[in-house]
Design a protein around this motif. Structure first.
Motif, PDB file in Angstrom:
ATOM      1  N   PHE A   1       2.325   2.049   6.691  1.00 18.47           N
ATOM      2  CA  PHE A   1       3.712   2.222   7.106  1.00 18.47           C
ATOM      3  C   PHE A   1       3.821   2.482   8.609  1.00 18.47           C
ATOM      4  N   LEU A   2       2.875   3.273   9.149  1.00 16.06           N
ATOM      5  CA  LEU A   2       2.897   3.555  10.586  1.00 16.06           C
ATOM      6  C   LEU A   2       2.702   2.270  11.378  1.00 16.06           C
ATOM      7  N   HIS A   3       1.747   1.427  10.980  1.00 19.51           N
ATOM      8  CA  HIS A   3       1.491   0.194  11.713  1.00 19.51           C
ATOM      9  C   HIS A   3       2.622  -0.812  11.552  1.00 19.51           C
ATOM     10  N   GLU A   4       3.303  -0.799  10.398  1.00 16.45           N
ATOM     11  CA  GLU A   4       4.435  -1.700  10.217  1.00 16.45           C
ATOM     12  C   GLU A   4       5.560  -1.360  11.186  1.00 16.45           C
ATOM     13  N   ARG A   5       5.715  -0.079  11.510  1.00 17.11           N
ATOM     14  CA  ARG A   5       6.743   0.329  12.469  1.00 17.11           C
ATOM     15  C   ARG A   5       6.354  -0.070  13.889  1.00 17.11           C
ATOM     16  N   VAL A   6       5.053  -0.052  14.158  1.00 20.34           N
ATOM     17  CA  VAL A   6       4.578  -0.329  15.515  1.00 20.34           C
ATOM     18  C   VAL A   6       4.418  -1.824  15.759  1.00 20.34           C
ATOM     19  N   ASP A   7       3.901  -2.563  14.783  1.00 17.85           N
ATOM     20  CA  ASP A   7       3.492  -3.952  14.990  1.00 17.85           C
ATOM     21  C   ASP A   7       4.655  -4.919  14.848  1.00 17.85           C
ATOM     22  N   ASN A   8       5.425  -5.058  15.913  1.00 21.72           N
ATOM     23  CA  ASN A   8       6.492  -6.043  15.960  1.00 21.72           C
ATOM     24  C   ASN A   8       6.154  -7.045  17.054  1.00 21.72           C
ATOM     25  N   PRO A   9       5.641  -8.220  16.690  1.00 26.52           N
ATOM     26  CA  PRO A   9       5.146  -9.164  17.705  1.00 26.52           C
ATOM     27  C   PRO A   9       6.240  -9.748  18.594  1.00 26.52           C
ATOM     28  N   PHE A  10       7.513  -9.551  18.217  1.00 24.52           N
ATOM     29  CA  PHE A  10       8.610 -10.108  18.998  1.00 24.52           C
ATOM     30  C   PHE A  10       9.230  -9.086  19.939  1.00 24.52           C
ATOM     31  N   LEU A  11       8.655  -7.882  19.965  1.00 21.98           N
ATOM     32  CA  LEU A  11       9.223  -6.826  20.785  1.00 21.98           C
ATOM     33  C   LEU A  11       8.353  -6.578  22.009  1.00 21.98           C
ATOM     34  N   LYS A  12       8.964  -6.684  23.180  1.00 24.62           N
ATOM     35  CA  LYS A  12       8.293  -6.354  24.429  1.00 24.62           C
ATOM     36  C   LYS A  12       9.184  -5.380  25.175  1.00 24.62           C
ATOM     37  N   GLU A  13       8.655  -4.251  25.559  1.00 29.24           N
ATOM     38  CA  GLU A  13       9.437  -3.216  26.222  1.00 29.24           C
ATOM     39  C   GLU A  13       8.976  -3.048  27.658  1.00 29.24           C
ATOM     40  N   SER A  14       9.913  -2.714  28.533  1.00 31.19           N
ATOM     41  CA  SER A  14       9.598  -2.453  29.928  1.00 31.19           C
ATOM     42  C   SER A  14      10.129  -1.076  30.298  1.00 31.19           C
ATOM     43  N   ARG A  15       9.224  -0.233  30.801  1.00 30.07           N
ATOM     44  CA  ARG A  15       9.599   1.109  31.218  1.00 30.07           C
ATOM     45  C   ARG A  15       9.060   1.351  32.623  1.00 30.07           C
ATOM     46  N   GLY A  16       9.855   0.968  33.612  1.00 25.20           N
ATOM     47  CA  GLY A  16       9.428   1.161  34.989  1.00 25.20           C
ATOM     48  C   GLY A  16       8.214   0.323  35.328  1.00 25.20           C
ATOM     49  N   ASP A  17       7.108   0.985  35.608  1.00 30.95           N
ATOM     50  CA  ASP A  17       5.877   0.291  35.986  1.00 30.95           C
ATOM     51  C   ASP A  17       4.963   0.030  34.792  1.00 30.95           C
ATOM     52  N   VAL A  18       5.513   0.089  33.590  1.00 33.76           N
ATOM     53  CA  VAL A  18       4.736  -0.185  32.378  1.00 33.76           C
ATOM     54  C   VAL A  18       5.492  -1.177  31.499  1.00 33.76           C
ATOM     55  N   VAL A  19       4.808  -2.252  31.102  1.00 39.98           N
ATOM     56  CA  VAL A  19       5.346  -3.221  30.158  1.00 39.98           C
ATOM     57  C   VAL A  19       4.485  -3.173  28.904  1.00 39.98           C
ATOM     58  N   MET A  20       5.129  -3.101  27.732  1.00 34.75           N
ATOM     59  CA  MET A  20       4.391  -2.991  26.471  1.00 34.75           C
ATOM     60  C   MET A  20       4.583  -4.233  25.615  1.00 34.75           C
ATOM     61  N   SER A  21       3.488  -4.780  25.121  1.00 35.51           N
ATOM     62  CA  SER A  21       3.503  -5.913  24.207  1.00 35.51           C
ATOM     63  C   SER A  21       2.898  -5.468  22.880  1.00 35.51           C
ATOM     64  N   ARG A  22       3.616  -5.676  21.787  1.00 35.60           N
ATOM     65  CA  ARG A  22       3.175  -5.188  20.471  1.00 35.60           C
ATOM     66  C   ARG A  22       2.526  -6.300  19.647  1.00 35.60           C
ATOM     67  N   ALA A  23       1.676  -5.878  18.681  1.00 38.88           N
ATOM     68  CA  ALA A  23       0.982  -6.813  17.781  1.00 38.88           C
ATOM     69  C   ALA A  23       0.316  -7.941  18.564  1.00 38.88           C
ATOM     70  N   PHE A  24      -0.538  -7.548  19.496  1.00 37.22           N
ATOM     71  CA  PHE A  24      -1.168  -8.496  20.424  1.00 37.22           C
ATOM     72  C   PHE A  24      -2.404  -9.111  19.767  1.00 37.22           C
ATOM     73  N   PRO A  25      -2.456 -10.443  19.602  1.00 38.62           N
ATOM     74  CA  PRO A  25      -3.612 -11.092  18.943  1.00 38.62           C
ATOM     75  C   PRO A  25      -4.871 -11.010  19.800  1.00 38.62           C
TER      76      PRO A  25
END
Length: 228
Positions: free
Chosen positions: A47-71
């Motif tokens: 359940f924890l990984h299902e909440r985290v692993d969204n391959p279509f979600l990319k977030e940008s927070r200042g000087d950090v960009v996050m890419s989820r479910a990265f192959p």
């Protein structure tokens, strides 16, 4: 160009290296014999990984960009899988990132349901992820992060040469056992009570010092005499 160590049809699941370090028999039951049972810990982790692993979600927070479910893939380790999160942190020593100016270094982040372990089962998994990224993008990754849900904070992992060597050794042994189709015998330990496959594994039955015939005979006689 580095020659491939493993062919495409020889690739193994990267997440299995954590199972392998925890218990080689558990890994073989899952990845060779294709057996699996859920328990509370595995369900919460899923359940924890299902909440985290969204391959279509990319977030940008200042000087950090996050890419989820990265192959991920490594021809040298013969492993493939998915990183929960890969962070791109602005750095002069990084790589270019499409759609973003400047240069960025890569930082894999692995989410875990519990808390830090006393052994290296989590560390080898995250190190393997970092080694995949290094091979894929020709970069150097010296550290990575865990986020442990139980303690609600990050723990940084140093990607040391000793840890890299352990990952290589474990992956080589995994490939050897998989190719041979070998399931190691059980070694009963305190970890058995935390394993979702304990009823499939039957560690008492497969323990080296006790034969299957003796085990079945003893329990049949106990049942006939009414002994517990």
């Amino acid at each position: 160009m580095i020659e491939k160590k493993y062919a495409e049809d020889e690739m193994l699941s990267l997440s299995g290296i954590q199972h392998f370090h925890f218990c080689k028999r558990q890994w073989a039951l899952i990845h060779i014999e294709r057996q699996w049972e859920e328990n509370l810990q595995t369900t919460e982790g899923r359940f924890l990984h299902e909440r985290v692993d969204n391959p279509f979600l990319k977030e940008s927070r200042g000087d950090v960009v996050m890419s989820r479910a990265f192959p991920l893939v490594s021809d040298q380790l013969g492993l493939y899988g998915v990183a929960d999160v890969v962070e791109y942190i602005r750095s002069e020593n990084g790589i270019s990132l499409p759609g973003y100016e400047g240069f960025w270094k890569m930082n894999p982040v692995e989410y875990k349901r519990g808390k830090p372990k006393i052994d290296e089962r989590d560390e080898v998994q995250l190190c393997a992820q970092a080694m995949c990224l290094e091979e894929m993008f020709n970069v150097n990754i010296n550290s990575a992060d865990f986020y442990y849900n139980e303690i609600r904070r990050r723990i940084q992992l140093n990607i040391s040469e000793e840890l890299r060597a352990l990952v290589i050794s474990l992956s080589d042994e995994m490939h050897y056992l998989f190719k041979k189709g070998l399931t190691p015998p059980a070694e009963k330990s305190r970890n058995c009570k935390y394993c979702s496959l304990v009823d499939v594994c039957v560690p008492k039955l497969t323990k080296k010092s006790v034969s299957a015939r003796s085990y079945v005979s003893k329990h049949f006689n106990d049942a006939c005499t009414g002994d517990p």
